[in-house]
Design a protein around this motif. Structure first.
Motif, mmCIF file in Angstrom:
data_model
loop_
_atom_site.group_PDB
_atom_site.id
_atom_site.type_symbol
_atom_site.label_atom_id
_atom_site.label_comp_id
_atom_site.label_asym_id
_atom_site.label_seq_id
_atom_site.Cartn_x
_atom_site.Cartn_y
_atom_site.Cartn_z
ATOM 1 N N MET A 193 0.831 -1.202 0.000
ATOM 2 C CA MET A 193 0.000 0.000 0.000
ATOM 3 C C MET A 193 0.868 1.255 0.000
ATOM 4 O O MET A 193 0.798 2.100 0.893
ATOM 5 N N GLU A 194 1.708 1.352 -1.018
ATOM 6 C CA GLU A 194 2.505 2.557 -1.248
ATOM 7 C C GLU A 194 2.198 3.036 -2.658
ATOM 8 O O GLU A 194 2.118 2.234 -3.594
ATOM 9 N N SER A 195 2.062 4.332 -2.838
ATOM 10 C CA SER A 195 1.840 4.863 -4.178
ATOM 11 C C SER A 195 3.107 4.702 -5.012
ATOM 12 O O SER A 195 4.208 4.492 -4.479
ATOM 13 N N PHE A 196 2.954 4.818 -6.325
ATOM 14 C CA PHE A 196 4.105 4.711 -7.219
ATOM 15 C C PHE A 196 5.152 5.765 -6.867
ATOM 16 O O PHE A 196 6.348 5.466 -6.811
ATOM 17 N N ASP A 197 4.702 6.996 -6.626
ATOM 18 C CA ASP A 197 5.654 8.064 -6.288
ATOM 19 C C ASP A 197 6.366 7.776 -4.977
ATOM 20 O O ASP A 197 7.563 8.033 -4.842
ATOM 21 N N ARG A 198 5.627 7.254 -3.995
ATOM 22 C CA ARG A 198 6.269 6.922 -2.712
ATOM 23 C C ARG A 198 7.272 5.786 -2.897
ATOM 24 O O ARG A 198 8.363 5.811 -2.304
#
Length: 320
Positions: A193-198
């Motif tokens: 559950m991490e965004s692509f940017d993160r």
């Protein structure tokens, strides 16, 4: 990345929804995953959760090992701070022997206060305990004499098949955990559950720490994703709605970490769409993040068991 990157390693987690209530089904699912062409099966560790508790993933993976012959057997977050390091070293070595050298040990520290209270571990000590346990485990796996109080030298027996030890990955959420993984020279296993940017910023920090501490940077880049493929707009709608409902539940969680991750939109962390759409997204992860291992979360909410299996088959057809 090079013009000819190595083949993408495809792994998955079980597609049952309740690990606690269906642990006996996982060996069958492991055999199915192997026959389909997946390369590894992954189990989390969790305690005191009404649905999904998996307090001893190594025990379940041992049962899966008996039903398979080539499938990698992985943990996504085996929690070291709550365990005796020598017992972990022995258990992992036995599983590696049983499976013929197929263990991949993803390690974690834990974050739920109830966990640390139950096992009488001060949360502030979790990183120090993690690192101390890892030192003992590596020493034991090397065959070197273990620390004693004047008695005869003790050596771990049996040793794992994989030498100097099975692959070790570190599940990490925040900067402190990423820094520790980089300092130790271990691959970073990204949260599902991490965004692509993160993810991009996390891998950058991890690489910086690897370089700063003189460690190799040519490490596996494993990423877990919720993934669902279907040509049916109705199936895709049901899955997206169910994932959004999961986010709503997490937004009410008592855990600050989980609430922060629930601030994302579904499309920030889940790959849901047609075969072409998902294939394009996977290619983006490979090209921009250097992903080497894709670990698919098999238990997709809102989808029937047959739909989950068809989705897993469609991914193989699209990528292999």
């Amino acid at each position: 990345m090079s013009d000819n990157p190595p083949p993408l390693h495809l792994g998955l987690t079980p597609w049952v929804g309740d690990l606690a209530g269906a642990a006996d089904l996982i060996p069958d699912q492991a055999a199915t995953a192997e026959s389909m062409g997946y390369e590894s099966l992954w189990l989390p560790e969790s305690h005191f959760v009404a649905k999904g508790s998996c307090p001893n993933p190594l025990l379940i993976l041992a049962a899966a090992a008996a039903r398979t012959s080539t499938l990698g057997l992985g943990t996504t977050s085996y929690l070291l701070p709550i365990r005796n390091a020598l017992q972990v070293a022995e258990d992992v070595a036995i599983l590696d022997r049983i499976s013929g050298g197929r263990v991949i040990l993803g390690l974690g520290r834990g974050f739920r206060r109830a966990l640390f209270e139950a096992f009488e571990v001060p949360p502030a000590e979790k990183r120090d305990r993690f690192e101390a346990a890892l030192r003992v485990m590596k020493q034991a796996w090397s065959g070197a004499a273990l620390p004693t109080n004047g008695d005869e030298p003790k050596h771990l027996s049996p040793l794992p098949v994989q030498q100097p030890h099975p692959p070790l990955w570190v599940a990490a959420f925040g900067p402190k955990a990423l820094t520790q993984a980089g300092r130790l020279g271990l691959p970073y296993l990204a949260s599902p559950m991490e965004s692509f940017d993160r993810l991009s910023s996390n891998y950058q920090l991890h690489r910086e720490m690897l370089v700063e501490h003189g460690n190799a940077v040519d490490l596996p880049v494993p990423i877990m994703r919720t993934l669902f493929i279907s040509p049916s707009s109705d199936s895709l709608r049901r899955v997206r709605e169910a994932l959004e409902a999961q986010l709503q539940e997490l937004r009410a969680s008592t855990s600050t970490i989980l609430r922060r991750r629930a601030e994302l939109a579904v499309e920030d962390w889940a790959l849901v769409g047609s075969p072409a759409q998902v294939t394009d997204e996977v290619a983006r992860y490979r090209e921009e993040l250097g992903m080497t291992h894709l670990i698919v979360r098999g238990s997709v909410p809102g989808a029937q068991s047959t739909e989950r299996l068809r989705s897993l088959e469609a991914l193989l057809e699209a990528l292999v």
